[in-house]
Design an enzyme around this catalytic site. Sequence first.
Site, PDB file in Angstrom:
ATOM      1  N   CYS A   1       5.783  -0.190   7.598  1.00  0.00           N
ATOM      2  CA  CYS A   1       5.450   1.018   6.849  1.00  0.00           C
ATOM      3  C   CYS A   1       6.655   1.425   6.026  1.00  0.00           C
ATOM      4  CB  CYS A   1       5.058   2.140   7.810  1.00  0.00           C
ATOM      5  SG  CYS A   1       4.571   3.655   6.959  1.00  0.00           S
ATOM      6  N   LEU A   2       6.429   1.762   4.761  1.00  0.00           N
ATOM      7  CA  LEU A   2       7.539   2.165   3.894  1.00  0.00           C
ATOM      8  C   LEU A   2       8.205   3.442   4.404  1.00  0.00           C
ATOM      9  CD1 LEU A   2       5.920   1.427   0.411  1.00  0.00           C
ATOM     10  CD2 LEU A   2       7.659   0.066   1.618  1.00  0.00           C
TER      11      LEU A   2
ATOM     12  N   GLY B   1       0.843  -1.192   0.000  1.00  0.00           N
ATOM     13  CA  GLY B   1       0.000   0.000   0.000  1.00  0.00           C
ATOM     14  C   GLY B   1       0.873   1.234   0.000  1.00  0.00           C
TER      15      GLY B   1
ATOM     16  N   HIS C   1      -2.691   7.413   7.328  1.00  0.00           N
ATOM     17  CA  HIS C   1      -1.688   8.312   6.731  1.00  0.00           C
ATOM     18  C   HIS C   1      -2.331   9.621   6.258  1.00  0.00           C
ATOM     19  CE1 HIS C   1       2.162   6.204   6.598  1.00  0.00           C
ATOM     20  NE2 HIS C   1       1.628   5.121   6.061  1.00  0.00           N
TER      21      HIS C   1
ATOM     22  N   HIS D   1      -4.608   1.385   7.717  1.00  0.00           N
ATOM     23  CA  HIS D   1      -3.243   1.909   7.814  1.00  0.00           C
ATOM     24  C   HIS D   1      -3.064   3.099   6.851  1.00  0.00           C
ATOM     25  CE1 HIS D   1       1.329   1.146   7.916  1.00  0.00           C
ATOM     26  NE2 HIS D   1       1.182   1.936   6.861  1.00  0.00           N
ATOM     27  N   GLU D   2      -3.571   2.940   5.616  1.00  0.00           N
ATOM     28  CA  GLU D   2      -3.402   4.004   4.608  1.00  0.00           C
ATOM     29  C   GLU D   2      -4.278   5.217   4.919  1.00  0.00           C
ATOM     30  OE1 GLU D   2      -0.918   3.519   2.988  1.00  0.00           O
ATOM     31  OE2 GLU D   2      -0.770   1.338   2.910  1.00  0.00           O
TER      32      GLU D   2
ATOM     33  N   GLN E   1       3.110   9.876   1.482  1.00  0.00           N
ATOM     34  CA  GLN E   1       4.415   9.201   1.583  1.00  0.00           C
ATOM     35  C   GLN E   1       5.346   9.568   0.430  1.00  0.00           C
ATOM     36  OE1 GLN E   1       2.400   5.193   2.386  1.00  0.00           O
ATOM     37  NE2 GLN E   1       4.288   5.031   3.580  1.00  0.00           N
TER      38      GLN E   1
HETATM   39  O1  GNR Z   1       3.939  -2.542   2.630  1.00  0.00           O
HETATM   40  C1  GNR Z   1       3.244  -2.424   3.639  1.00  0.00           C
HETATM   41  N1  GNR Z   1       2.910  -3.528   4.358  1.00  0.00           N
HETATM   42  C2  GNR Z   1       1.984  -3.528   5.387  1.00  0.00           C
HETATM   43  C3  GNR Z   1       1.910  -4.652   6.193  1.00  0.00           C
HETATM   44  C4  GNR Z   1       0.976  -4.722   7.212  1.00  0.00           C
HETATM   45  C5  GNR Z   1       0.106  -3.676   7.413  1.00  0.00           C
HETATM   46  C6  GNR Z   1       0.171  -2.542   6.613  1.00  0.00           C
HETATM   47  C7  GNR Z   1       1.100  -2.473   5.609  1.00  0.00           C
HETATM   48  S1  GNR Z   1       1.156  -1.068   4.591  1.00  0.00           S
HETATM   49  C8  GNR Z   1       2.817  -1.081   4.093  1.00  0.00           C
HETATM   50  C9  GNR Z   1       3.080   0.003   3.060  1.00  0.00           C
HETATM   51  C10 GNR Z   1       2.871   1.361   3.683  1.00  0.00           C
HETATM   52  O2  GNR Z   1       3.643   1.889   4.424  1.00  0.00           O
HETATM   53  N2  GNR Z   1       1.750   1.950   3.415  1.00  0.00           N
HETATM   54  O3  GNR Z   1       1.475   3.144   3.971  1.00  0.00           O
HETATM   55 NI    NI Z   2       2.550   3.201   5.854  1.00  0.00          NI
END
Ligand code: GNR
Ligand code: NI
Length: 171
Positions: A94-95, A46, A140, A136-137, A51
């Site tokens: 999270c990236l 995601g 953000h 999660h997204e 980001q």
């Molecule tokens: O790549 C991602 N893996 C992930 C694993 C578990 C829960 C959420 C994520 S999102 C993350 C990519 C990211 O930072 N998205 O904002």
């Molecule tokens: Ni993230």
Amino acid sequence: MTIKPLIILPDPVLRQVSKPIERVDADLQRVVDDMLDTMYDAPGIGLAAIQVGVARRMLVIDLSKEGEEKQPLVFINPEIVSSSDERSVYEEGCLSIPDYYAEVERPAKVTAKYLDREGKEQSVEADGLLATCLQHEIDHLNGVLFIDHISRLKREMVIKKFTKSAKSKAL
Ligand code: GNR
Ligand code: NI
């Protein structure tokens, strides 16, 4: 095909609240496609626009496995309209916080409405990894990171580590 640089903790840009998208046009679709390229390159499942430094309410997700056909999902102005009382726990990463993982508890199922890449209204009932990733997204878009859902001690340790690392790379 444009891979954009990722914004990394503790950059305050990650704390910005993203603004709604007013028009889904070709310029916006170009940004969406750059986000997909950036997510696949990382690789991640995601990516929220903030980001890559774009404070707009949009995100991309692809949960397909390596070697399978890609399944890009595009969510513009997403809103969670209902969440289950049932919770589930996933190990999240999270990236923008590379190489750090922690368990996060969230609603197991969510219903969201959004606009797709064509600007058409859609709604999705998500569970499993899609529910977690979508939450999660969307966090953000509100300047919230997954470390905000873990203990304060762990959060402060992670922020400290990334702050030190950013300072040593700054020269
Ligand atoms: O790549 C991602 N893996 C992930 C694993 C578990 C829960 C959420 C994520 S999102 C993350 C990519 C990211 O930072 N998205 O904002
Ligand atoms: Ni993230």
